[in-house]
Design a protein around this motif. Structure first.
Motif, PDB file in Angstrom:
ATOM      1  N   ILE A   8       0.895  -1.397  -0.189  1.00  0.00           N
ATOM      2  CA  ILE A   8       0.008  -0.022  -0.101  1.00  0.00           C
ATOM      3  C   ILE A   8       0.882   1.019  -0.063  1.00  0.00           C
ATOM      4  N   ARG A   9       0.689   2.032  -0.965  1.00  0.00           N
ATOM      5  CA  ARG A   9       1.557   3.352  -1.045  1.00  0.00           C
ATOM      6  C   ARG A   9       0.721   4.530  -0.218  1.00  0.00           C
ATOM      7  N   ILE A  10       1.364   5.094   0.310  1.00  0.00           N
ATOM      8  CA  ILE A  10       0.710   6.186   1.307  1.00  0.00           C
ATOM      9  C   ILE A  10       1.489   7.495   1.152  1.00  0.00           C
ATOM     10  N   LEU A  11       0.456   8.571   1.003  1.00  0.00           N
ATOM     11  CA  LEU A  11       0.809  10.167   1.098  1.00  0.00           C
ATOM     12  C   LEU A  11       0.424  10.543   2.386  1.00  0.00           C
ATOM     13  N   LEU A  12       1.613  11.227   3.020  1.00  0.00           N
ATOM     14  CA  LEU A  12       1.240  11.862   4.381  1.00  0.00           C
ATOM     15  C   LEU A  12       0.900  13.351   4.098  1.00  0.00           C
ATOM     16  N   ALA A  13       0.020  13.901   4.635  1.00  0.00           N
ATOM     17  CA  ALA A  13      -0.331  15.580   4.750  1.00  0.00           C
ATOM     18  C   ALA A  13      -0.458  16.084   6.055  1.00  0.00           C
ATOM     19  N   ASP A  14       0.620  16.646   6.451  1.00  0.00           N
ATOM     20  CA  ASP A  14       0.524  17.495   7.969  1.00  0.00           C
ATOM     21  C   ASP A  14       1.280  18.533   8.147  1.00  0.00           C
ATOM     22  N   GLU A  15       0.907  19.773   8.543  1.00  0.00           N
ATOM     23  CA  GLU A  15       1.339  20.818   8.683  1.00  0.00           C
ATOM     24  C   GLU A  15       2.694  20.909   9.361  1.00  0.00           C
ATOM     25  N   HIS A  16       2.806  19.745  10.266  1.00  0.00           N
ATOM     26  CA  HIS A  16       3.956  19.832  11.058  1.00  0.00           C
ATOM     27  C   HIS A  16       4.837  18.765  10.657  1.00  0.00           C
ATOM     28  N   ARG A  17       6.171  19.030  10.214  1.00  0.00           N
ATOM     29  CA  ARG A  17       7.007  18.235   9.479  1.00  0.00           C
ATOM     30  C   ARG A  17       7.534  17.033  10.511  1.00  0.00           C
ATOM     31  N   LEU A  18       7.552  17.337  11.713  1.00  0.00           N
ATOM     32  CA  LEU A  18       8.197  16.517  12.813  1.00  0.00           C
ATOM     33  C   LEU A  18       6.788  15.383  12.928  1.00  0.00           C
ATOM     34  N   VAL A  19       5.750  15.683  12.965  1.00  0.00           N
ATOM     35  CA  VAL A  19       4.664  14.806  13.133  1.00  0.00           C
ATOM     36  C   VAL A  19       4.703  13.951  11.721  1.00  0.00           C
ATOM     37  N   CYS A  20       4.874  14.554  10.790  1.00  0.00           N
ATOM     38  CA  CYS A  20       4.927  13.811   9.376  1.00  0.00           C
ATOM     39  C   CYS A  20       5.858  12.661   9.451  1.00  0.00           C
ATOM     40  N   SER A  21       6.842  13.173   9.933  1.00  0.00           N
ATOM     41  CA  SER A  21       7.959  12.230   9.764  1.00  0.00           C
ATOM     42  C   SER A  21       7.884  11.093  10.920  1.00  0.00           C
ATOM     43  N   VAL A  36       5.190   7.186   0.350  1.00  0.00           N
ATOM     44  CA  VAL A  36       5.939   7.729  -0.871  1.00  0.00           C
ATOM     45  C   VAL A  36       6.120   9.070  -1.100  1.00  0.00           C
ATOM     46  N   ALA A  37       5.344   9.699  -0.131  1.00  0.00           N
ATOM     47  CA  ALA A  37       5.457  11.192  -0.108  1.00  0.00           C
ATOM     48  C   ALA A  37       4.995  11.884   1.135  1.00  0.00           C
ATOM     49  N   GLU A  38       5.687  12.900   1.701  1.00  0.00           N
ATOM     50  CA  GLU A  38       5.160  13.630   2.882  1.00  0.00           C
ATOM     51  C   GLU A  38       5.100  15.252   2.288  1.00  0.00           C
ATOM     52  N   VAL A  39       3.813  15.635   2.765  1.00  0.00           N
ATOM     53  CA  VAL A  39       3.709  17.270   2.562  1.00  0.00           C
ATOM     54  C   VAL A  39       3.118  17.796   3.609  1.00  0.00           C
ATOM     55  N   SER A  40       3.158  19.222   3.393  1.00  0.00           N
ATOM     56  CA  SER A  40       3.012  20.032   4.783  1.00  0.00           C
ATOM     57  C   SER A  40       1.976  21.251   4.355  1.00  0.00           C
ATOM     58  N   SER A  41       1.493  21.291   2.989  1.00  0.00           N
ATOM     59  CA  SER A  41       0.450  22.263   2.653  1.00  0.00           C
ATOM     60  C   SER A  41      -0.568  21.684   1.678  1.00  0.00           C
ATOM     61  N   GLU A  42      -1.504  22.358   1.248  1.00  0.00           N
ATOM     62  CA  GLU A  42      -2.257  21.972   0.303  1.00  0.00           C
ATOM     63  C   GLU A  42      -1.937  21.928  -1.137  1.00  0.00           C
ATOM     64  N   ASP A  55      -2.171   4.995  -3.316  1.00  0.00           N
ATOM     65  CA  ASP A  55      -3.374   4.383  -2.915  1.00  0.00           C
ATOM     66  C   ASP A  55      -4.166   4.941  -2.087  1.00  0.00           C
ATOM     67  N   VAL A  56      -3.448   5.465  -0.620  1.00  0.00           N
ATOM     68  CA  VAL A  56      -4.122   5.925   0.520  1.00  0.00           C
ATOM     69  C   VAL A  56      -3.379   7.192   0.947  1.00  0.00           C
ATOM     70  N   ALA A  57      -4.153   8.406   1.060  1.00  0.00           N
ATOM     71  CA  ALA A  57      -3.807   9.823   1.617  1.00  0.00           C
ATOM     72  C   ALA A  57      -4.020   9.811   2.817  1.00  0.00           C
ATOM     73  N   LEU A  58      -3.408  10.093   3.794  1.00  0.00           N
ATOM     74  CA  LEU A  58      -3.615  10.380   5.308  1.00  0.00           C
ATOM     75  C   LEU A  58      -3.428  11.971   5.342  1.00  0.00           C
ATOM     76  N   ILE A  59      -4.702  12.654   5.614  1.00  0.00           N
ATOM     77  CA  ILE A  59      -4.531  14.027   5.622  1.00  0.00           C
ATOM     78  C   ILE A  59      -4.979  14.853   6.878  1.00  0.00           C
ATOM     79  N   ASP A  60      -4.156  15.472   7.484  1.00  0.00           N
ATOM     80  CA  ASP A  60      -4.637  16.234   8.519  1.00  0.00           C
ATOM     81  C   ASP A  60      -5.625  17.212   8.079  1.00  0.00           C
ATOM     82  N   SER A  61      -6.849  17.397   8.792  1.00  0.00           N
ATOM     83  CA  SER A  61      -7.956  18.273   8.314  1.00  0.00           C
ATOM     84  C   SER A  61      -7.251  19.864   8.291  1.00  0.00           C
ATOM     85  N   ALA A  62      -6.357  20.324   9.141  1.00  0.00           N
ATOM     86  CA  ALA A  62      -5.945  21.397   9.112  1.00  0.00           C
ATOM     87  C   ALA A  62      -5.201  21.821   7.547  1.00  0.00           C
TER      88      ALA A  62
END
Length: 227
Positions: A8-21, A36-42, A55-62
């Motif tokens: 399962i290939r996952i993208l993480l989206a969170d404003e805080h890089r430490l949380v993403c990591s 496969v990717a970590e992002v901090s903005s829309e 496959d799956v994007a985990l996105i913090d609502s912020a």
């Protein structure tokens, strides 16, 4: 972590890089999952998702808070096969219903434990709609019934009013909103008054909170009083 052709290939989206990591490192310990990717903005989210098979994007609502969640619809249009799981501490029925309406496959409360995170990713990858609120005896609730009634809970605001609401949530004063939308200050103040009437609030201070409760905005944001 064990990998296979079914990883399962996952993208993480969170404003805080430490949380993403930290979350990324955790996910890499799960079998058949990889980040496969970590992002901090829309903006990064939209750019990066087009470059990876996700496959799956985990996105913090912020991350999508000020778009009124409409960017989730754009994301699913851009990548039809993607499964979106939104993480938030805000879990009202209207908010969750709105998430499902705009394309999320699941909702995961940020008080979830490690096992819940892994289960949520696998459920989303399998195309199962779910809600995890971290409350009550049932850890995961099937969200199919809520999806079925989502269309009955449309936004009470017009498109223009939604635009004004998003700018108010960003902290824009009436003059700045008028300049950005190329209308008069009087028009903006009329919109603001109508928005408050439609949402049943009397003061600007309660406007953003009520909009979040109704699922019109994704999470609390700082804002200023109008001029």
């Amino acid at each position: 972590m064990k990998r296979s052709e079914n990883t399962i290939r996952i993208l993480l989206a969170d404003e805080h890089r430490l949380v993403c990591s930290a979350v990324s490192s955790l996910i890499e310990t799960f079998d058949n999952m990889t980040v496969v990717a970590e992002v901090s903005s829309e903006q990064q989210l939209m750019r990066e998702v087009a470059h990876y098979r996700v496959d799956v994007a985990l996105i913090d609502s912020a991350v999508v808070a000020l778009s009124g969640l409409e960017s989730l619809t754009y994301l699913t249009d851009l990548c039809p096969g993607i499964r979106i799981v939104v993480l938030s501490t805000y879990s009202s029925d209207n908010f969750i219903r709105r998430l499902l309406e705009v394309g999320a496959y699941g909702f995961l409360h940020k008080n979830a434990d490690v096992s819940a995170l892994e289960t949520a990713i696998r459920k989303a990858a399998d195309g199962e709609r779910f809600i995890f609120t971290a409350m009550g005896p049932e850890r995961f609730l099937n969200a199919t019934s809520m999806v079925g009634v989502a269309s009955a809970h449309r936004s009470p605001l017009t498109t223009r009013q939604s635009e004004v609401l998003q700018l108010v949530a960003k902290g824009y004063r009436s003059k700045a909103i008028a300049d950005q939308l190329n209308v008069s200050i009087k028009t903006i103040e009329t919109h603001r008054a109508d928005i408050m009437r439609r949402l049943g609030v009397r003061h600007t201070a309660g406007l953003v909170h009520e909009a979040i409760r109704l699922g019109l905005l994704a999470s609390p944001q700082g804002h200023e009083e109008p001029q």
